[in-house]
Design a protein around this motif. Sequence first.
Motif, mmCIF file in Angstrom:
data_model
loop_
_atom_site.group_PDB
_atom_site.id
_atom_site.type_symbol
_atom_site.label_atom_id
_atom_site.label_comp_id
_atom_site.label_asym_id
_atom_site.label_seq_id
_atom_site.Cartn_x
_atom_site.Cartn_y
_atom_site.Cartn_z
ATOM 1 N N ARG A 132 55.436 85.702 73.564
ATOM 2 C CA ARG A 132 55.340 85.789 72.109
ATOM 3 C C ARG A 132 54.856 84.485 71.487
ATOM 4 N NH1 ARG A 132 54.206 90.086 70.530
ATOM 5 N NH2 ARG A 132 54.738 89.383 68.434
ATOM 6 N N GLY A 133 54.486 83.502 72.331
ATOM 7 C CA GLY A 133 53.954 82.250 71.814
ATOM 8 C C GLY A 133 55.007 81.264 71.372
ATOM 9 N N ARG A 134 56.262 81.493 71.725
ATOM 10 C CA ARG A 134 57.319 80.564 71.343
ATOM 11 C C ARG A 134 57.406 79.419 72.348
ATOM 12 N NH1 ARG A 134 62.304 84.668 69.814
ATOM 13 N NH2 ARG A 134 61.246 85.763 68.105
ATOM 14 N N PRO A 135 57.767 78.245 71.900
ATOM 15 C CA PRO A 135 57.956 77.140 72.858
ATOM 16 C C PRO A 135 59.136 77.422 73.775
ATOM 17 C CG PRO A 135 58.696 76.503 70.663
ATOM 18 C CD PRO A 135 58.014 77.834 70.501
ATOM 19 N N VAL A 136 58.970 77.087 75.024
ATOM 20 C CA VAL A 136 60.016 77.302 76.029
ATOM 21 C C VAL A 136 60.339 75.959 76.669
ATOM 22 C CG1 VAL A 136 60.555 78.403 78.229
ATOM 23 C CG2 VAL A 136 59.310 79.675 76.479
ATOM 24 N N PRO A 137 61.602 75.569 76.716
ATOM 25 C CA PRO A 137 61.948 74.305 77.380
ATOM 26 C C PRO A 137 61.464 74.309 78.835
ATOM 27 C CG PRO A 137 63.832 75.156 76.165
ATOM 28 C CD PRO A 137 62.796 76.233 76.151
ATOM 29 N N PRO A 138 60.880 73.212 79.304
ATOM 30 C CA PRO A 138 60.395 73.178 80.691
ATOM 31 C C PRO A 138 61.457 73.549 81.719
ATOM 32 C CG PRO A 138 59.563 71.293 79.470
ATOM 33 C CD PRO A 138 60.539 71.984 78.570
ATOM 34 N N ALA A 139 62.705 73.148 81.498
ATOM 35 C CA ALA A 139 63.759 73.487 82.466
ATOM 36 C C ALA A 139 63.937 74.990 82.573
ATOM 37 C CB ALA A 139 65.075 72.818 82.063
ATOM 38 N N ASP A 140 63.897 75.692 81.428
ATOM 39 C CA ASP A 140 64.024 77.150 81.459
ATOM 40 C C ASP A 140 62.810 77.784 82.137
ATOM 41 O OD1 ASP A 140 66.375 76.807 80.152
ATOM 42 O OD2 ASP A 140 65.740 77.701 78.253
ATOM 43 N N ALA A 141 61.621 77.240 81.842
ATOM 44 C CA ALA A 141 60.401 77.788 82.447
ATOM 45 C C ALA A 141 60.421 77.616 83.957
ATOM 46 C CB ALA A 141 59.171 77.106 81.843
ATOM 47 N N ARG A 142 60.900 76.437 84.429
ATOM 48 C CA ARG A 142 60.973 76.213 85.877
ATOM 49 C C ARG A 142 61.934 77.202 86.532
ATOM 50 N NH1 ARG A 142 61.869 70.842 84.250
ATOM 51 N NH2 ARG A 142 59.962 69.588 84.249
ATOM 52 N N ALA A 143 63.133 77.297 85.971
ATOM 53 C CA ALA A 143 64.138 78.175 86.568
ATOM 54 C C ALA A 143 63.655 79.617 86.584
ATOM 55 C CB ALA A 143 65.455 78.055 85.800
ATOM 56 N N ALA A 144 63.069 80.070 85.484
ATOM 57 C CA ALA A 144 62.591 81.450 85.414
ATOM 58 C C ALA A 144 61.437 81.677 86.389
ATOM 59 C CB ALA A 144 62.147 81.771 83.991
ATOM 60 N N ALA A 145 60.525 80.716 86.493
ATOM 61 C CA ALA A 145 59.372 80.886 87.387
ATOM 62 C C ALA A 145 59.812 80.972 88.844
ATOM 63 C CB ALA A 145 58.392 79.734 87.189
ATOM 64 N N TRP A 146 60.764 80.108 89.262
ATOM 65 C CA TRP A 146 61.244 80.184 90.641
ATOM 66 C C TRP A 146 61.942 81.511 90.907
ATOM 67 C CZ3 TRP A 146 59.355 77.457 94.287
ATOM 68 C CH2 TRP A 146 58.942 76.152 94.076
ATOM 69 N N ASP A 147 62.717 81.982 89.940
ATOM 70 C CA ASP A 147 63.409 83.260 90.112
ATOM 71 C C ASP A 147 62.408 84.408 90.244
ATOM 72 O OD1 ASP A 147 66.364 84.587 89.481
ATOM 73 O OD2 ASP A 147 64.699 85.849 88.836
ATOM 74 N N LEU A 148 61.398 84.423 89.376
ATOM 75 C CA LEU A 148 60.378 85.482 89.433
ATOM 76 C C LEU A 148 59.595 85.414 90.741
ATOM 77 C CD1 LEU A 148 59.142 85.178 85.747
ATOM 78 C CD2 LEU A 148 60.374 87.129 86.726
ATOM 79 N N LEU A 149 59.281 84.200 91.174
ATOM 80 C CA LEU A 149 58.566 84.035 92.443
ATOM 81 C C LEU A 149 59.350 84.636 93.589
ATOM 82 C CD1 LEU A 149 56.481 82.724 94.394
ATOM 83 C CD2 LEU A 149 57.835 80.627 94.244
ATOM 84 N N GLU A 150 60.641 84.331 93.665
ATOM 85 C CA GLU A 150 61.438 84.824 94.779
ATOM 86 C C GLU A 150 61.612 86.335 94.752
ATOM 87 O OE1 GLU A 150 62.686 83.650 97.582
ATOM 88 O OE2 GLU A 150 61.525 81.863 97.147
ATOM 89 N N ARG A 151 61.445 86.962 93.605
ATOM 90 C CA ARG A 151 61.505 88.416 93.533
ATOM 91 C C ARG A 151 60.144 89.061 93.742
ATOM 92 N NH1 ARG A 151 63.236 90.214 88.485
ATOM 93 N NH2 ARG A 151 63.497 88.208 87.496
ATOM 94 N N GLY A 152 59.140 88.251 94.066
ATOM 95 C CA GLY A 152 57.812 88.787 94.343
ATOM 96 C C GLY A 152 56.969 89.033 93.119
ATOM 97 N N LEU A 153 57.405 88.593 91.948
ATOM 98 C CA LEU A 153 56.640 88.779 90.705
ATOM 99 C C LEU A 153 55.773 87.541 90.493
ATOM 100 C CD1 LEU A 153 59.510 90.291 88.534
ATOM 101 C CD2 LEU A 153 57.741 91.496 89.832
ATOM 102 N N LEU A 154 54.729 87.423 91.298
ATOM 103 C CA LEU A 154 53.952 86.186 91.344
ATOM 104 C C LEU A 154 53.126 85.985 90.084
ATOM 105 C CD1 LEU A 154 52.744 86.249 95.053
ATOM 106 C CD2 LEU A 154 54.910 85.496 94.102
ATOM 107 N N ASP A 155 52.557 87.074 89.532
ATOM 108 C CA ASP A 155 51.765 86.932 88.310
ATOM 109 C C ASP A 155 52.621 86.400 87.165
ATOM 110 O OD1 ASP A 155 49.468 87.809 89.499
ATOM 111 O OD2 ASP A 155 49.717 89.898 88.891
#
Length: 656
Positions: A132-155
């Motif tokens: 939605r174009g909102r700013p996301v704290p880098p710590a939250d983005a990192r944690a979410a990206a690693w979680d999504l990666l491990e679930r196979g949601l690479l995109d």
Amino acid sequence: MPEDLALLARHGTAQGWIGTVDSRSVVVRPPQWMDRRAADAELVRLSEAFGALAVQALRAVALQGEVPVDDAMASDLLREAIFPLEEAGLLTITRTGVAISRPVHQHSLVMARQPEEEPPRTPAGTLHAWSRGRPVPPADARAAAWDLLERGLLDQAQFLLHALPADDVDRVHLQACCEIAVGAPRRALRLLRSVAPGSDPTTLGLLAFIDIVLLRDVEAGERRLADLAAAARTHPDLDDLLRALTHLQVHAAGDVTPLPSPEALSFGEGPHPGAAASALPVSRERTPEGRLDRTGKSDPDLARLGRVLLKTLEVCRAAHQAPPDSTSGVTALSGVPFREVPIIAANWVACVLGASRLMLAPEEDVLPEDWFEGESEGRVLLRTTSTELLRMLQDLICGEPLDDLRNLLEDIWAQFDGGLPQGPVRRALLEALDHAVEGGRAEELLGPPGYVPPRTQGFYDSPWRQALISVGCLLDAVGLGDAEHLLRALHAVPQDRPHRRVVLRCLILRGLDALPVETLDPLIRQAREAGVEEEVVDLLVARLDGAPHRVQAAVAALEGRGGRFRVASVARRPVRPPSDITGLTAAGRNRMALLSAREREVTAQAVQGLSLAEIADALRVSQRTVQSHVRNTYRKLGVGSRTELRAQLFEEGDRR
């Protein structure tokens, strides 16, 4: 206007619906999970069917990812809705929580245009906020990206990378792990080389894992191990990874000493049985607002990776040392809970364990479903090609009919050329499988005609490829009736018993009727030494006896015992031989010999002017498969067009 277009291009590139072709921005089809119009339409359909409150409840669950059952029952919104929605197939209720049952609904609920005022600090909530174009704290983005990666949601994981600063080393680590997960370790290597590895243990660990485990680069592996050993002095969490990589490096360098039995290895505190493991160990604490806060380091868990590799090697060692009739080795293979395997090692672990199980118990399921209990659909997709390849290898060595194998092979080639994640599967491996099924000889794979590849050792380095090459060489010799060549090929079969047992069993089941008589005695002796099942060896004994009724009785006894073993024909698909193409020069005939049987079929029709569609129709295969064979032919012969191909085959002189 140009500034607006530039802004649009940047946002579109970040969101994945604008790409770059020849330095130009082009609109590409958005991935399903990012199609907001489709998401809005899906929400309208759900609202019409179940009501606005039901959609509100579904969205709350989707943004949380999973809601604990106690929390769901305490919520006025969810308590009344979850059971009707479960009956409708939209929600899944387990002991641990309530979750959306289908990814398509999850994506729609997260990516719909309707903004959430305060999305929860979960991977789905972070993804919604960033979309939605909102700013996301880098710590939250990192944690979410690693979680999504491990679930196979690479995109989705890569989409969140744009929320990280450009110079953030975690951004490089995440991107590299995404490349590893889809089977592109060399691209990951290039990314990691851009990071100065001096004092960064994560970069050192990933570089060593790629070079030693995925690429089997012995020379580079020596350097990586030295750097990793230096880092391990101050980072004890690298110890297990260092042990595992050291063993694999020694093994790749030619020392086949088995892995010493380590103490019982524990995976430590992992996720609950119904969830996919995360490379990011996080602590979840309840906040006053009832949201889940994610804290913890934002690197791949190299300690867990090391434990998984050590456990895999130990299980593999135990399976290869077990007697052929022992069930202990088969049972031991289930000792690696697959949901706890980091995604960057998932394909390699599945391949090694699957090949080990196949060599030990070929009639059992090569990849039992209970290994993968609780695994997400995204992770399943990432190992589709390698899973199908293992199952086809099982069919090949158990004597399945050639027509069935050809159909399976067409499917695997289509998956490979269609761009599905490939994991450890490489074109050379598929060519080896093509060779074992169809015959023919690829020079870069097996050398010139009459050449027998030297004996190889080891069972970590593409064990199926070594088995396929051996099977292909043996079946070629059987098809030609060349006893001397067959005996030389038998001598070159890998000497470890599991490999040898697989190859000899396959040779007997597929070549029984065509084996030269003078090879039967040595083959019986070698089969018994390798531990081939007595019912299979009895086929050779009956054939040596010379009485047809004895052979028929042995075949009936084998196939009547209820297992997977079948006696199949070694005959190859009838192909148009090079001599049927009139006008071939001597050099042209030699070059045609470099191609597989299927490639010769395609070439024979291509040089006559048939289109790809006409060739596909004549061979009853897809155009994509024909294109793949044409590309292989061009690559092997060093040509770039049909004109050059005709010149290679029909004109005198060497134009290569």
